[in-house]
Design a protein around this motif. Structure first.
Motif, PDB file in Angstrom:
ATOM      1  N   GLU A  16     -20.306 -37.587 -45.952  1.00 38.67           N
ATOM      2  CA  GLU A  16     -20.505 -38.183 -44.470  1.00 38.67           C
ATOM      3  C   GLU A  16     -19.851 -39.129 -45.031  1.00 38.67           C
ATOM      4  O   GLU A  16     -20.188 -40.201 -45.200  1.00 38.67           O
ATOM      5  N   SER A  17     -18.695 -39.453 -43.869  1.00 38.93           N
ATOM      6  CA  SER A  17     -17.713 -40.928 -43.530  1.00 38.93           C
ATOM      7  C   SER A  17     -17.763 -41.107 -42.529  1.00 38.93           C
ATOM      8  O   SER A  17     -17.994 -40.036 -41.206  1.00 38.93           O
ATOM      9  N   CYS A  18     -18.144 -42.287 -42.312  1.00 39.34           N
ATOM     10  CA  CYS A  18     -18.817 -42.869 -41.013  1.00 39.34           C
ATOM     11  C   CYS A  18     -17.413 -43.846 -40.916  1.00 39.34           C
ATOM     12  O   CYS A  18     -17.721 -45.208 -41.607  1.00 39.34           O
ATOM     13  N   GLY A  19     -16.180 -43.945 -39.744  1.00 41.11           N
ATOM     14  CA  GLY A  19     -15.427 -45.059 -39.839  1.00 41.11           C
ATOM     15  C   GLY A  19     -14.553 -45.463 -39.126  1.00 41.11           C
ATOM     16  O   GLY A  19     -15.708 -45.128 -38.238  1.00 41.11           O
ATOM     17  N   MET A  20     -14.000 -46.367 -38.815  1.00 32.43           N
ATOM     18  CA  MET A  20     -13.689 -47.462 -37.430  1.00 32.43           C
ATOM     19  C   MET A  20     -12.325 -48.064 -37.576  1.00 32.43           C
ATOM     20  O   MET A  20     -12.264 -48.209 -38.878  1.00 32.43           O
ATOM     21  N   LEU A  21     -11.665 -47.795 -36.459  1.00 32.66           N
ATOM     22  CA  LEU A  21     -10.578 -48.427 -36.261  1.00 32.66           C
ATOM     23  C   LEU A  21     -10.491 -50.518 -36.448  1.00 32.66           C
ATOM     24  O   LEU A  21     -11.034 -49.850 -34.792  1.00 32.66           O
ATOM     25  N   LEU A  22      -9.659 -50.751 -36.492  1.00 31.45           N
ATOM     26  CA  LEU A  22      -9.324 -52.087 -35.953  1.00 31.45           C
ATOM     27  C   LEU A  22      -8.371 -52.308 -35.279  1.00 31.45           C
ATOM     28  O   LEU A  22      -6.877 -52.152 -36.377  1.00 31.45           O
ATOM     29  N   SER A  23      -7.318 -52.553 -34.179  1.00 33.24           N
ATOM     30  CA  SER A  23      -5.978 -51.655 -33.655  1.00 33.24           C
ATOM     31  C   SER A  23      -5.536 -53.273 -32.048  1.00 33.24           C
ATOM     32  O   SER A  23      -6.638 -54.114 -32.065  1.00 33.24           O
ATOM     33  N   ALA A  24      -4.960 -53.798 -32.607  1.00 27.74           N
ATOM     34  CA  ALA A  24      -4.271 -54.339 -31.596  1.00 27.74           C
ATOM     35  C   ALA A  24      -2.741 -53.428 -31.085  1.00 27.74           C
ATOM     36  O   ALA A  24      -1.966 -53.101 -31.257  1.00 27.74           O
ATOM     37  N   VAL A  25      -2.796 -53.547 -29.336  1.00 31.53           N
ATOM     38  CA  VAL A  25      -1.597 -53.075 -28.690  1.00 31.53           C
ATOM     39  C   VAL A  25      -0.853 -55.337 -28.083  1.00 31.53           C
ATOM     40  O   VAL A  25      -1.270 -55.353 -27.975  1.00 31.53           O
ATOM     41  N   ASN A  26       0.846 -54.546 -28.597  1.00 30.11           N
ATOM     42  CA  ASN A  26       1.202 -55.324 -27.877  1.00 30.11           C
ATOM     43  C   ASN A  26       2.786 -54.638 -27.054  1.00 30.11           C
ATOM     44  O   ASN A  26       3.499 -54.047 -26.791  1.00 30.11           O
ATOM     45  N   ASN A  27       2.339 -56.419 -25.919  1.00 28.02           N
ATOM     46  CA  ASN A  27       3.721 -55.125 -25.339  1.00 28.02           C
ATOM     47  C   ASN A  27       5.189 -55.346 -25.590  1.00 28.02           C
ATOM     48  O   ASN A  27       4.748 -57.059 -25.805  1.00 28.02           O
TER      49      ASN A  27
END
Length: 52
Positions: A16-27
């Motif tokens: 079982e894999s428990c993942g997380m994403l860290l992202s940023a939005v740029n205009n």
């Protein structure tokens, strides 16, 4: 804007894999369009390290 998203648990290769994403939005300059960027951390940061 920076976002942290938990991914639903999934079985990968029988584990079982428990993942997380860290992202940023740029205009984009002079536009209404946005770019999404995945934020990567240095390899020296261990899995499970705290984000502040």
């Amino acid at each position: 804007m920076i976002a942290i998203t938990n991914l639903p648990p999934r079985k990968m290769m029988g584990i079982e894999s428990c993942g997380m994403l860290l992202s940023a939005v740029n205009n984009l300059k002079d536009s209404e369009d946005e770019e999404l960027h995945l934020i990567m951390v240095d390899n020296h940061i261990p899995a499970g390290a705290k984000l502040y």
